[in-house]
Every structure is written in structure tokens, then in C-alpha cells.
Enzyme design. Structure first.
Site, short mmCIF file in Angstrom:
data_model
loop_
_atom_site.label_atom_id
_atom_site.label_comp_id
_atom_site.label_asym_id
_atom_site.label_seq_id
_atom_site.Cartn_x
_atom_site.Cartn_y
_atom_site.Cartn_z
N ASN A 8 0.80 -1.10 0.14
CA ASN A 8 0.14 0.08 0.33
C ASN A 8 1.11 1.11 -0.11
O ASN A 8 1.48 1.15 0.84
CB ASN A 8 -0.76 -0.09 1.26
CG ASN A 8 -1.63 1.59 1.76
OD1 ASN A 8 -2.01 2.24 0.24
ND2 ASN A 8 -2.00 1.81 2.48
N LYS A 10 -0.20 3.89 -0.45
CA LYS A 10 -0.58 5.22 -0.13
C LYS A 10 -1.01 7.16 -1.03
O LYS A 10 -0.43 6.70 -1.88
CB LYS A 10 0.12 5.95 1.94
CG LYS A 10 0.72 4.20 2.40
CD LYS A 10 0.56 4.67 4.16
CE LYS A 10 0.20 3.34 4.84
NZ LYS A 10 0.17 2.72 5.91
N HIS A 97 -9.81 0.16 4.76
CA HIS A 97 -8.41 0.79 5.34
C HIS A 97 -9.31 1.42 6.40
O HIS A 97 -9.61 3.09 6.90
CB HIS A 97 -7.52 0.66 4.09
CG HIS A 97 -6.16 1.04 4.42
ND1 HIS A 97 -5.82 2.42 5.84
CD2 HIS A 97 -5.04 1.03 4.53
CE1 HIS A 97 -4.23 2.07 5.84
NE2 HIS A 97 -3.89 1.00 5.16
N GLU A 99 -7.18 4.18 7.83
CA GLU A 99 -7.42 5.42 7.09
C GLU A 99 -8.38 6.29 6.82
O GLU A 99 -8.48 7.07 7.16
CB GLU A 99 -5.79 5.35 6.30
CG GLU A 99 -4.03 5.17 7.31
CD GLU A 99 -3.19 4.96 6.95
OE1 GLU A 99 -3.49 5.36 5.51
OE2 GLU A 99 -2.82 4.82 7.14
N GLU A 169 -5.61 -5.41 9.64
CA GLU A 169 -5.07 -4.66 10.43
C GLU A 169 -4.57 -4.18 11.76
O GLU A 169 -5.32 -3.27 11.49
CB GLU A 169 -4.99 -3.72 9.42
CG GLU A 169 -4.75 -4.23 8.14
CD GLU A 169 -3.97 -3.16 7.11
OE1 GLU A 169 -2.57 -2.86 6.79
OE2 GLU A 169 -5.34 -2.03 6.54
N GLY A 175 1.27 1.73 11.09
CA GLY A 175 2.81 3.25 10.66
C GLY A 175 2.97 3.46 12.26
O GLY A 175 3.95 4.78 11.84
N SER A 215 2.49 -2.88 10.28
CA SER A 215 4.38 -1.84 10.94
C SER A 215 4.80 -3.44 10.46
O SER A 215 6.54 -4.15 11.43
CB SER A 215 4.62 -2.01 12.24
OG SER A 215 4.02 -0.56 12.69
C1 PEP Z 1 -1.26 0.23 5.63
O1 PEP Z 1 -1.31 1.39 5.30
O2 PEP Z 1 -1.84 -0.70 5.45
C2 PEP Z 1 0.24 -0.37 6.64
C3 PEP Z 1 -0.61 -1.99 7.02
O3 PEP Z 1 1.42 0.60 6.94
P1 PEP Z 1 2.09 0.26 7.75
O4 PEP Z 1 2.83 -1.09 7.33
O5 PEP Z 1 3.25 1.65 7.68
O6 PEP Z 1 1.77 -0.31 8.98
#
Ligand code: PEP
Length: 251
Positions: A8, A10, A97, A99, A169, A175, A215
Site C-alpha cells: 500500500n 498510500k 482501510h 485510514e 490490520e 505506521g 508495521s
Molecule cells: C497499511 O497501510 O496498510 C499498513 C499496514 O501500513 P504500515 O505497514 O506502514 O504499518
């Protein structure tokens, strides 16, 4: 089941950099085809054509969109339709997601509408779910996962199930550098498998890949991929760098 490693990107990378990153990544994957791995890249909209061009002819790599609006067309300023995505060669999307849920107010109902809308139109959907830290600390993990899967998966046509992926997630791990520990991921993925199977039946539930995201880094990817019911990884920050992402793909 092949492991799915999704990136992703983003709202990161300008066109030239996105194209170059995709070319180098796809070049490496073409030179060293990895059996048992499927890679999906979710770039921002303006970078999709360059990433599609870079991945053309590489069967283990596909490209998806991070967002869309669940209507055919019309007065939805700033939004993008599935027909527009299909028009440029994209037939998979992210939905739910964290976000989108937390920064842009997408509710469970709206995520469910998006999921059904895309699946009904032949798209593949990666449905993201996960609890906040406060929900986890309040012992609400299974309730949250149940709420976030029940609506989107209710009444799905049987022929769309093969196009559904769920990404667990935990919001507190996205993040933040805090990865969920193996026991936490094991527990959450077992819960997701059982919730999905309850809705879609045993065969349907078993067929849905469940990815972990939050992460993920080269040093924790292999251990996560070994856990039961972890069918792949959704990677944000660490997917932006080719070398780090390749290490995760190879993990
Ligand atoms: C994501 O954006 O779905 C995500 C898991 O981000 P990160 O790996 O940076 O935590």
C-alpha cells in the site's frame, strides 16, 4: 495457498519515482520468479498507469486501487468509479482501510456497501478490518472484527467469494512501528477465520485469504507468514523501498 504480499503506497511517490520503483521491483521479480508468492501493488491513482506498464507480462504481480466510490457515475466530485478503474486496466481495490475509516469517516455500513458494489461488478476486494488500541484494551477485539465482517460479507453471491481477501490490520500497529506479536496475530486470525466461515460456510471461509498488516518489516515478515491462517501481508511504509519490500516478499 500462495502467499499474497501487498504493497500500500498510500499518498506517496510522484509519477517518475513510482514508475522507477515498480520497474526495478518487477525487474527483480521477473529475474527471480518466486513460486508461492503473489504481489499486489496499490499505488495512488495518478501512478497506476506507470505501475501497470512496469508490471505488464509479469504474472505474479498485479495492481489495484486504494479507493473508489460505490456508484456507477454522476455528481460525486473528487471521487473515482470502478468503470474508470476498469478502463485503465484495474480490477482490484482496497476497502475499509483504517485510514479511510478514521481519517475520512467511512462507516461499517459504507465499507459494506463498497465491498458488495465492487464484488458484484467483478472486482477483487481486499477488505481491511482491525481494532483500535482502546477497543483491544476494552476486550472488544472479537466484537469489532465480527461487526466489521458481518455487514460486508452478508449475502455475497457465491461466485464472488473467490475474489475476496480480508486484511487484518490492528489500527494501533499501522505506521506506528508497533507490530502485533505472534500470539496476538495468531489469535486475531483464528477469530477472523471463524467469523468468515460462520458467514460464508466452511468451504467459503477456508478459501478467503487473510492477510496481516501493521508495521511489517523484513525482520518480522517470516515469523508472521509462518502462523496459521496468515495467508499474506499488507505492507505500508516498508513497501516504499524496493530492497526492503523484496526482502519481505522473499521472507
Ligand atoms: C497499511 O497501510 O496498510 C499498513 C499496514 O501500513 P504500515 O505497514 O506502514 O504499518
Amino acid at each position: 495457498m500462495q502467499k499474497i504480499i501487498a504493497a500500500n503506497w498510500k499518498m506517496c511517490k510522484l509519477r517518475q519515482e513510482a514508475g522507477k520503483t515498480a520497474e526495478e521491483l518487477c525487474g527483480a521479480l521477473a529475474a527471480e520468479p518466486l513460486s508461492g508468492r503473489r504481489v499486489v501493488i496499490f499505488p495512488s491513482f495518478t501512478n497506476i498507469p506507470d505501475v501497470l506498464a512496469a508490471s505488464a507480462g509479469i504474472s505474479s504481480v498485479s495492481v489495484g486501487a486504494q479507493n473508489f466510490y460505490p456508484a456507477e457515475e454522476g455528481a460525486f466530485t473528487g471521487e473515482i468509479s470502478l468503470a474508470m478503474l476498469r478502463d485503465i486496466g484495474v480490477t482490484q481495490v482496497l476497502a475499509g482501510h483504517s485510514e479511510r475509516r478514521h481519517l475520512f469517516g467511512e462507516t461499517d455500513e459504507f465499507v459494506a456497501r463498497k465491498t458488495a458494489f465492487a464484488l458484484e461488478r467483478g472486482f477483487s476486494v481486499m477488505l481491511c478490518i482491525g481494532e483500535t488500541l482502546a477497543e483491544r484494551e476494552a476486550g472488544e477485539l472479537v466484537n469489532v472484527l465480527s461487526r466489521q465482517t458481518a455487514l460486508p460479507l452478508a449475502n455475497l453471491p457465491a461466485d464472488s467469494i473467490s475474489r475476496l481477501t480480508v486484511a487484518y490490520e490492528p489500527v494501533w500497529a499501522i505506521g506506528t512501528g508497533k507490530v502485533a506479536g505472534p500470539a496476538e496475530v495468531f489469535e486475531a486470525h483464528a477469530a477472523v477465520r471463524s467469523l468468515v466461515s460462520r458467514i460464508l460456510g466452511d468451504d467459503g471461509g477456508r478459501a478467503v485469504p487473510i492477510l496481516y498488516g501493521g508495521s511489517v518489516k523484513p525482520d518480522n515478515a517470516a515469523a508472521l507468514l509462518e502462523l496459521d491462517n496468515v495467508d499474506g501481508l499488507l505492507v505500508g511504509g516498508a513497501s516504499l523501498n524496493i530492497q526492503t519490500f523484496l526482502q519481505i516478499i522473499r521472507a
